[in-house]
Design a protein around this motif. Sequence first.
Motif, PDB file in Angstrom:
ATOM      1  N   GLU A 156       4.240 -17.724  11.407  1.00 44.22           N
ATOM      2  CA  GLU A 156       4.448 -16.786  12.505  1.00 44.22           C
ATOM      3  C   GLU A 156       5.864 -16.230  12.490  1.00 44.22           C
ATOM      4  N   THR A 157       6.827 -17.022  12.036  1.00 46.05           N
ATOM      5  CA  THR A 157       8.221 -16.576  12.014  1.00 46.05           C
ATOM      6  C   THR A 157       8.490 -15.565  10.911  1.00 46.05           C
ATOM      7  N   VAL A 158       7.577 -15.458   9.929  1.00 46.81           N
ATOM      8  CA  VAL A 158       7.785 -14.518   8.824  1.00 46.81           C
ATOM      9  C   VAL A 158       6.685 -13.454   8.769  1.00 46.81           C
ATOM     10  N   GLY A 159       5.908 -13.354   9.855  1.00 47.57           N
ATOM     11  CA  GLY A 159       4.951 -12.257   9.965  1.00 47.57           C
ATOM     12  C   GLY A 159       3.616 -12.465   9.306  1.00 47.57           C
ATOM     13  N   HIS A 160       3.213 -13.698   9.052  1.00 47.49           N
ATOM     14  CA  HIS A 160       1.947 -13.941   8.358  1.00 47.49           C
ATOM     15  C   HIS A 160       1.020 -14.890   9.115  1.00 47.49           C
ATOM     16  N   ALA A 161       1.181 -14.995  10.418  1.00 47.96           N
ATOM     17  CA  ALA A 161       0.311 -15.877  11.201  1.00 47.96           C
ATOM     18  C   ALA A 161      -1.141 -15.418  11.153  1.00 47.96           C
ATOM     19  N   ASP A 162      -1.368 -14.122  10.956  1.00 46.43           N
ATOM     20  CA  ASP A 162      -2.727 -13.592  11.010  1.00 46.43           C
ATOM     21  C   ASP A 162      -3.626 -14.168   9.918  1.00 46.43           C
ATOM     22  N   VAL A 163      -3.071 -14.425   8.739  1.00 45.74           N
ATOM     23  CA  VAL A 163      -3.929 -14.966   7.686  1.00 45.74           C
ATOM     24  C   VAL A 163      -4.259 -16.439   7.955  1.00 45.74           C
ATOM     25  N   ALA A 164      -3.318 -17.171   8.562  1.00 48.33           N
ATOM     26  CA  ALA A 164      -3.620 -18.541   8.978  1.00 48.33           C
ATOM     27  C   ALA A 164      -4.718 -18.522  10.038  1.00 48.33           C
ATOM     28  N   ASP A 165      -4.652 -17.575  10.963  1.00 54.93           N
ATOM     29  CA  ASP A 165      -5.684 -17.448  11.988  1.00 54.93           C
ATOM     30  C   ASP A 165      -7.045 -17.137  11.373  1.00 54.93           C
ATOM     31  N   ALA A 166      -7.050 -16.293  10.331  1.00 55.43           N
ATOM     32  CA  ALA A 166      -8.309 -15.945   9.669  1.00 55.43           C
ATOM     33  C   ALA A 166      -8.947 -17.161   9.023  1.00 55.43           C
ATOM     34  N   VAL A 167      -8.133 -17.990   8.393  1.00 61.59           N
ATOM     35  CA  VAL A 167      -8.657 -19.201   7.757  1.00 61.59           C
ATOM     36  C   VAL A 167      -9.150 -20.180   8.819  1.00 61.59           C
ATOM     37  N   ASP A 168      -8.407 -20.323   9.903  1.00 59.78           N
ATOM     38  CA  ASP A 168      -8.837 -21.222  10.973  1.00 59.78           C
ATOM     39  C   ASP A 168     -10.168 -20.762  11.566  1.00 59.78           C
ATOM     40  N   ARG A 169     -10.328 -19.473  11.782  1.00 62.38           N
ATOM     41  CA  ARG A 169     -11.593 -18.955  12.310  1.00 62.38           C
ATOM     42  C   ARG A 169     -12.734 -19.266  11.349  1.00 62.38           C
ATOM     43  N   PHE A 170     -12.473 -19.066  10.064  1.00 63.15           N
ATOM     44  CA  PHE A 170     -13.499 -19.331   9.061  1.00 63.15           C
ATOM     45  C   PHE A 170     -13.946 -20.792   9.117  1.00 63.15           C
ATOM     46  N   LEU A 171     -12.992 -21.709   9.206  1.00 58.55           N
ATOM     47  CA  LEU A 171     -13.339 -23.130   9.253  1.00 58.55           C
ATOM     48  C   LEU A 171     -14.053 -23.485  10.553  1.00 58.55           C
ATOM     49  N   GLY A 172     -13.627 -22.859  11.670  1.00 56.77           N
ATOM     50  CA  GLY A 172     -14.283 -23.118  12.940  1.00 56.77           C
ATOM     51  C   GLY A 172     -15.717 -22.621  12.964  1.00 56.77           C
ATOM     52  N   GLU A 173     -15.966 -21.501  12.289  1.00 59.67           N
ATOM     53  CA  GLU A 173     -17.307 -20.922  12.266  1.00 59.67           C
ATOM     54  C   GLU A 173     -18.193 -21.525  11.183  1.00 59.67           C
ATOM     55  N   ASN A 174     -17.595 -22.271  10.272  1.00 62.42           N
ATOM     56  CA  ASN A 174     -18.344 -22.872   9.163  1.00 62.42           C
ATOM     57  C   ASN A 174     -17.983 -24.353   9.038  1.00 62.42           C
ATOM     58  N   PRO A 175     -18.343 -25.159  10.036  1.00 63.78           N
ATOM     59  CA  PRO A 175     -17.907 -26.558  10.053  1.00 63.78           C
ATOM     60  C   PRO A 175     -18.467 -27.407   8.914  1.00 63.78           C
ATOM     61  N   GLY A 176     -19.534 -26.935   8.262  1.00 64.00           N
ATOM     62  CA  GLY A 176     -20.117 -27.702   7.171  1.00 64.00           C
ATOM     63  C   GLY A 176     -19.610 -27.319   5.795  1.00 64.00           C
ATOM     64  N   VAL A 177     -18.556 -26.504   5.747  1.00 70.57           N
ATOM     65  CA  VAL A 177     -18.108 -25.962   4.466  1.00 70.57           C
ATOM     66  C   VAL A 177     -17.581 -27.053   3.531  1.00 70.57           C
ATOM     67  N   PHE A 178     -17.147 -28.186   4.073  1.00 69.58           N
ATOM     68  CA  PHE A 178     -16.651 -29.282   3.237  1.00 69.58           C
ATOM     69  C   PHE A 178     -17.666 -30.419   3.089  1.00 69.58           C
ATOM     70  N   GLU A 179     -18.891 -30.179   3.507  1.00 72.97           N
ATOM     71  CA  GLU A 179     -19.893 -31.241   3.481  1.00 72.97           C
ATOM     72  C   GLU A 179     -20.058 -31.801   2.068  1.00 72.97           C
ATOM     73  N   GLY A 180     -20.025 -33.148   1.964  1.00 71.84           N
ATOM     74  CA  GLY A 180     -20.197 -33.796   0.669  1.00 71.84           C
ATOM     75  C   GLY A 180     -18.904 -34.077  -0.059  1.00 71.84           C
ATOM     76  N   CYS A 181     -17.759 -33.764   0.557  1.00 70.86           N
ATOM     77  CA  CYS A 181     -16.483 -33.907  -0.165  1.00 70.86           C
ATOM     78  C   CYS A 181     -16.016 -35.361  -0.260  1.00 70.86           C
ATOM     79  N   GLY A 182     -16.614 -36.261   0.500  1.00 66.15           N
ATOM     80  CA  GLY A 182     -16.251 -37.674   0.384  1.00 66.15           C
ATOM     81  C   GLY A 182     -15.220 -38.100   1.404  1.00 66.15           C
ATOM     82  N   GLY A 183     -14.908 -39.391   1.375  1.00 62.95           N
ATOM     83  CA  GLY A 183     -13.989 -39.965   2.342  1.00 62.95           C
ATOM     84  C   GLY A 183     -12.535 -39.774   1.977  1.00 62.95           C
ATOM     85  N   PRO A 184     -11.641 -40.255   2.852  1.00 61.03           N
ATOM     86  CA  PRO A 184     -10.208 -40.050   2.621  1.00 61.03           C
ATOM     87  C   PRO A 184      -9.636 -40.957   1.549  1.00 61.03           C
ATOM     88  N   VAL A 185      -8.737 -40.411   0.763  1.00 58.93           N
ATOM     89  CA  VAL A 185      -7.882 -41.149  -0.158  1.00 58.93           C
ATOM     90  C   VAL A 185      -6.465 -40.646   0.072  1.00 58.93           C
TER      91      VAL A 185
END
Length: 307
Positions: A156-185
């Motif tokens: 946001e301080t360098v004028g690019h918050a909008d692309v972060a917002d676009a990615v966040d919206r995509f993940l919010g609207e597609n909650p299953g996009v990482f399905e099958g990726c496995g547990g944390p390491v």
Amino acid sequence: MKREPETTIAQYANDARVLEELHAVPPYRVYEVSLDGRRGVLKIDDHSRGHAADEGRVHAFVASETSMEVPNVIAVGDDHYVTDWEDAFEGSPTPIEEEWAHIAGVWLGGLHADTADAFPGFGRPRDHGTGLTIDVHDRWTDAARERIAYHREFLETVGHADVADAVDRFLGENPGVFEGCGGPVLCHGDVHPEHLSRTDGGTATAIDFEHALGAPAEYDYWRAATPYFEAADGVGTSALRAFQAGYESVRELPAGIEERRPAFRLLNLVAFLESLYLQENLGADERERRAENMRRLIVETVEDAGG
């Protein structure tokens, strides 16, 4: 106020000396030091985005709780940490080629195998004064969105918050996009020749856990593959194959990794966009050219993925 390195290391030895500045790229400064004749490395915060204490705890965790080679940690402070010197990182970094890629894959696969049951969920590792804790999320999508929010603060301080917002919206609207990726390491977050070097014994040792995360294994896989192996002049495909072969000689990658590649690409591009501005190591024209390329890739990836 920035702390002077001499003051920082004085608490760890009777004869504490700063020998040379090795690296001064925001958000850190790195120094070669001597502690009562013991050669070491000091990494200290130089920017509000620095989190050397968290990184130091991750590094210490790898040293004590896994079989992977890393320099010994001497001390962790509130804005710094100190390790033993590692001769493997002297001189120029090894070029990205098949041999190095295979060794890197073996090292990374080992790290993931050793930490497959280490964390109760996904998130950012943190220093809690005497050890390591983690920001726990049950779902990787939630941890990924938290990471995007973290990058957005700076973008946001360098004028690019909008692309972060676009990615966040995509993940919010597609909650299953990482399905099958496995547990944390435990993911290193930035495996390349300046951070992982071959030792005399033919294995590898690693430093710089600045981007470490409790994440699916393929987060680490794509963090290395996309910017380094796929872009390697003349050896991109063969290096990627060697990297994957090295990894899978230790641990299998999850099924469906290619299908989830665009989603991980979005996370990485947002992080790389922050680094482009934070590290201040390019001229303004080149920085803006690369930023526009990253923005274009983010928009295209969201569109291609159906966002």
